[in-house]
Design an enzyme around this catalytic site. Structure first.
Site, PDB file in Angstrom:
ATOM      1  CD  GLU A 253      42.870  34.828  55.281  1.00 34.41           C
ATOM      2  OE1 GLU A 253      44.115  34.950  55.195  1.00 34.41           O
ATOM      3  OE2 GLU A 253      42.065  35.663  54.830  1.00 34.41           O
TER       4      GLU A 253
ATOM      5  CB  ALA B  22      38.692  46.281  59.370  1.00 36.83           C
TER       6      ALA B  22
ATOM      7  CG  HIS C 133      44.753  36.410  60.386  1.00 39.59           C
ATOM      8  ND1 HIS C 133      44.358  36.927  59.181  1.00 39.59           N
ATOM      9  CD2 HIS C 133      45.134  35.140  60.137  1.00 39.59           C
ATOM     10  CE1 HIS C 133      44.498  36.002  58.231  1.00 39.59           C
ATOM     11  NE2 HIS C 133      44.965  34.905  58.799  1.00 39.59           N
TER      12      HIS C 133
ATOM     13  NE  ARG D 145      48.606  48.205  56.118  1.00 40.20           N
ATOM     14  CZ  ARG D 145      48.313  49.008  55.133  1.00 40.20           C
ATOM     15  NH1 ARG D 145      49.102  49.990  54.816  1.00 40.20           N
ATOM     16  NH2 ARG D 145      47.237  48.813  54.423  1.00 40.20           N
TER      17      ARG D 145
ATOM     18  CG  ASP E 225      42.744  46.177  54.896  1.00 40.28           C
ATOM     19  OD1 ASP E 225      43.838  46.521  54.401  1.00 40.28           O
ATOM     20  OD2 ASP E 225      42.121  45.164  54.542  1.00 40.28           O
TER      21      ASP E 225
ATOM     22  CB  ALA F  40      53.148  43.598  59.351  1.00 41.78           C
TER      23      ALA F  40
ATOM     24  CG  HIS G 139      50.505  46.443  50.193  1.00 37.24           C
ATOM     25  ND1 HIS G 139      49.890  47.671  50.106  1.00 37.24           N
ATOM     26  CD2 HIS G 139      49.863  45.757  51.170  1.00 37.24           C
ATOM     27  CE1 HIS G 139      48.920  47.743  50.993  1.00 37.24           C
ATOM     28  NE2 HIS G 139      48.881  46.580  51.661  1.00 37.24           N
TER      29      HIS G 139
END
Length: 168
Positions: A14, A48, A73, A103, A105, A119, A145
């Protein structure tokens, strides 16, 4: 664990999208070095609330131009259906067929989570709007999580994400 032995191990790396020419050069050098390890693909974060969206797309296109499999992403927190549809259409228009749906942040100082909260809702939206155009990867925490009520609850949420991606 024996059931996993029949599946080949795969992994990805990533990257955060660079915001300078120097950063883009460093990413290119790093990608060349990491490509020697034969990852399945490289992914590029979204920031974000989609804060790095334009840089995410550029980094993915640069990686693809260099001959690497790359996936952007896309995250739903802080986003609207319209903004997500626009981003996904932009990805499709650029020949991208692989995304990592998260999902995400909530950006600092933002009061609204947006139209989706999880998500699995994003994955369902992608399937509804684009059918099977995109290969959709999802993520899970190695333990669970930190906002999940329990490990079981987090596992059930992961299953919802996977099931949403399996249905067109």
């Amino acid at each position: 664990m024996q059931s996993q032995q029949k599946h080949p191990r795969t992994y990805s790396f990533e990257f955060f999208p660079p915001n300078t020419d120097e950063g883009a050069e460093k990413l290119a050098v790093t990608a060349r070095e990491l490509a020697l390890l034969k990852p399945k693909f490289f992914s590029v974060t979204y920031g974000a609330g989609g804060s790095t969206q334009a840089r995410t797309l550029k980094a993915v296109l640069d990686l693809r131009a260099a001959g690497y499999a790359a996936a952007p992403h896309i995250s739903c927190i802080g986003s609207t259906r319209a903004s997500l549809l626009e981003t996904l259409q932009q990805y499709k228009d650029n020949g991208i067929k692989h995304v990592v749906a998260l999902r995400g942040d909530l950006p600092s100082g933002t009061a609204s989570a947006g139209e989706f909260h999880y998500a699995n809702e994003l994955v369902t939206f992608i399937r509804k709007e684009f059918g099977d155009h995109f290969h959709v990867d999802v993520a899970a925490y190695p333990e669970y999580h930190p906002q999940a009520k329990s490990a079981r609850d987090d596992l059930n949420n992961f299953k919802r994400k996977v099931e949403a991606g399996a249905h067109s």
